[in-house]
Design an enzyme around this catalytic site. Structure first.
Site, PDB file in Angstrom:
ATOM      1  N   ARG A   1     -50.076 -17.261  42.414  1.00  0.00           N
ATOM      2  CA  ARG A   1     -49.091 -18.292  42.726  1.00  0.00           C
ATOM      3  C   ARG A   1     -48.273 -17.891  43.958  1.00  0.00           C
ATOM      4  O   ARG A   1     -48.066 -16.711  44.212  1.00  0.00           O
ATOM      5  CB  ARG A   1     -48.130 -18.500  41.550  1.00  0.00           C
ATOM      6  CG  ARG A   1     -48.779 -18.972  40.266  1.00  0.00           C
ATOM      7  CD  ARG A   1     -47.724 -19.241  39.211  1.00  0.00           C
ATOM      8  NE  ARG A   1     -46.725 -18.175  39.145  1.00  0.00           N
ATOM      9  CZ  ARG A   1     -45.544 -18.282  38.562  1.00  0.00           C
ATOM     10  NH1 ARG A   1     -45.179 -19.413  38.007  1.00  0.00           N
ATOM     11  NH2 ARG A   1     -44.698 -17.263  38.536  1.00  0.00           N
TER      12      ARG A   1
ATOM     13  N   LYS B   1     -38.322 -10.808  29.779  1.00  0.00           N
ATOM     14  CA  LYS B   1     -37.368 -11.328  28.791  1.00  0.00           C
ATOM     15  C   LYS B   1     -37.919 -12.534  28.031  1.00  0.00           C
ATOM     16  O   LYS B   1     -37.722 -12.659  26.827  1.00  0.00           O
ATOM     17  CB  LYS B   1     -36.031 -11.669  29.451  1.00  0.00           C
ATOM     18  CG  LYS B   1     -36.066 -12.776  30.488  1.00  0.00           C
ATOM     19  CD  LYS B   1     -34.713 -12.938  31.142  1.00  0.00           C
ATOM     20  CE  LYS B   1     -34.680 -14.140  32.073  1.00  0.00           C
ATOM     21  NZ  LYS B   1     -35.671 -14.051  33.170  1.00  0.00           N
TER      22      LYS B   1
ATOM     23  N   ARG C   1     -50.080 -10.484  38.614  1.00  0.00           N
ATOM     24  CA  ARG C   1     -50.235 -11.752  37.895  1.00  0.00           C
ATOM     25  C   ARG C   1     -51.350 -12.603  38.517  1.00  0.00           C
ATOM     26  O   ARG C   1     -51.486 -12.684  39.739  1.00  0.00           O
ATOM     27  CB  ARG C   1     -48.938 -12.562  37.946  1.00  0.00           C
ATOM     28  CG  ARG C   1     -47.840 -12.092  37.038  1.00  0.00           C
ATOM     29  CD  ARG C   1     -46.627 -12.972  37.250  1.00  0.00           C
ATOM     30  NE  ARG C   1     -45.522 -12.646  36.379  1.00  0.00           N
ATOM     31  CZ  ARG C   1     -44.312 -13.182  36.469  1.00  0.00           C
ATOM     32  NH1 ARG C   1     -44.062 -14.072  37.419  1.00  0.00           N
ATOM     33  NH2 ARG C   1     -43.359 -12.840  35.635  1.00  0.00           N
TER      34      ARG C   1
ATOM     35  N   ARG D   1     -27.360 -18.505  34.953  1.00  0.00           N
ATOM     36  CA  ARG D   1     -27.892 -17.647  36.018  1.00  0.00           C
ATOM     37  C   ARG D   1     -26.778 -17.062  36.882  1.00  0.00           C
ATOM     38  O   ARG D   1     -27.023 -16.163  37.676  1.00  0.00           O
ATOM     39  CB  ARG D   1     -28.849 -18.441  36.921  1.00  0.00           C
ATOM     40  CG  ARG D   1     -30.141 -18.854  36.235  1.00  0.00           C
ATOM     41  CD  ARG D   1     -31.042 -19.597  37.201  1.00  0.00           C
ATOM     42  NE  ARG D   1     -32.251 -20.084  36.568  1.00  0.00           N
ATOM     43  CZ  ARG D   1     -33.371 -19.384  36.436  1.00  0.00           C
ATOM     44  NH1 ARG D   1     -33.412 -18.156  36.902  1.00  0.00           N
ATOM     45  NH2 ARG D   1     -34.425 -19.899  35.854  1.00  0.00           N
TER      46      ARG D   1
ATOM     47  N   ARG E   1     -36.836 -13.125  45.830  1.00  0.00           N
ATOM     48  CA  ARG E   1     -36.345 -13.534  44.506  1.00  0.00           C
ATOM     49  C   ARG E   1     -35.484 -12.437  43.882  1.00  0.00           C
ATOM     50  O   ARG E   1     -34.477 -12.718  43.225  1.00  0.00           O
ATOM     51  CB  ARG E   1     -37.522 -13.848  43.581  1.00  0.00           C
ATOM     52  CG  ARG E   1     -38.242 -15.138  43.939  1.00  0.00           C
ATOM     53  CD  ARG E   1     -39.517 -15.300  43.149  1.00  0.00           C
ATOM     54  NE  ARG E   1     -39.258 -15.621  41.749  1.00  0.00           N
ATOM     55  CZ  ARG E   1     -40.179 -15.566  40.805  1.00  0.00           C
ATOM     56  NH1 ARG E   1     -41.413 -15.180  41.084  1.00  0.00           N
ATOM     57  NH2 ARG E   1     -39.882 -15.891  39.561  1.00  0.00           N
TER      58      ARG E   1
END
Length: 210
Positions: free
Chosen positions: A158, A14, A125, A90, A169
């Site tokens: 990360r 997004k 990533r 959120r 998450r």
């Protein structure tokens, strides 16, 4: 001035969509909650100074304070501009704070991507620890595997991007966001787009849904 809220899981793309559209259209302004905090702190606004106190203690910035910062951005945004609000709200409590602030919301766009696709995206990533450049082993690989194109440092994964953290998450995202989706759906503001069509089609679908 009006607002389009972006909803989507971490890794849904997004933020990438919003940044791309804002770079192509001067009437679109991408505002992420993280940028909002850093900007207010850097400017030394009253809300920014208050937020800095929480951030330095490692505490979450209260919802009402972030809403104040959004109010500041709204007040300084003039003319025929659409703010692409990324990362706030959120949850329903934050949405109600935003509503009480009188934010002129045009629509809420949910970038819908299956969890398995998101897990695969995030697993790929890679980040440069020195210059903070971002890569992806499939979508945006460095010229030399594991090495940053810009500064030559060794790329890292990360902590937020390891598989177990990603799973946690996503659980939190679904728990908090599903009631938020229902909240905006009941108001007739929610639009859904398929976020797994590739960058060009994702951006086009988002623009149409706005």
């Amino acid at each position: 001035m009006d607002i389009v809220i972006l909803l989507g899981a971490p890794g849904s793309g997004k933020g990438t969509i919003a940044a791309r559209l804002a770079s192509e259209d001067a009437k679109l302004k991408h505002v992420s909650s993280g940028d909002l905090l850093r900007g207010a702190v850097a400017k030394g606004t009253p809300a920014g100074l208050e937020a800095k106190g929480y951030m330095e203690k490692g505490q979450l910035v209260p919802d009402a304070l972030i809403a104040t910062m959004i109010g500041d951005v709204i007040a300084e945004t003039k003319g025929d501009v659409t703010m692409l609000l990324d990362g706030f709200p959120r949850n329903v409590a934050q949405a109600e704070v935003l509503e009480r602030a009188g934010a002129p919301i045009r629509s809420v766009v949910l970038v819908d991507v299956p969890d398995a696709v998101i897990a695969d995206r995030i697993a790929g990533r890679r980040t440069c620890p020195k210059c903070k450049a971002g890569y992806h082993v499939k979508a945006l690989p460095p010229k030399v595997e594991g090495i940053c194109d810009k500064c030559g440092a060794e790329l890292v994964i990360r902590k937020d991007d390891n598989p177990e953290t990603v799973k946690d998450r996503l659980v939190v995202y679904h728990r908090e966001t599903e009631p938020l989706v229902a909240f905006y759906e009941a108001k007739g503001l929610l639009r859904r787009i398929d976020g797994d069509q590739g960058p060009e089609r994702n951006a086009a679908a988002f623009r149409e849904a706005m």
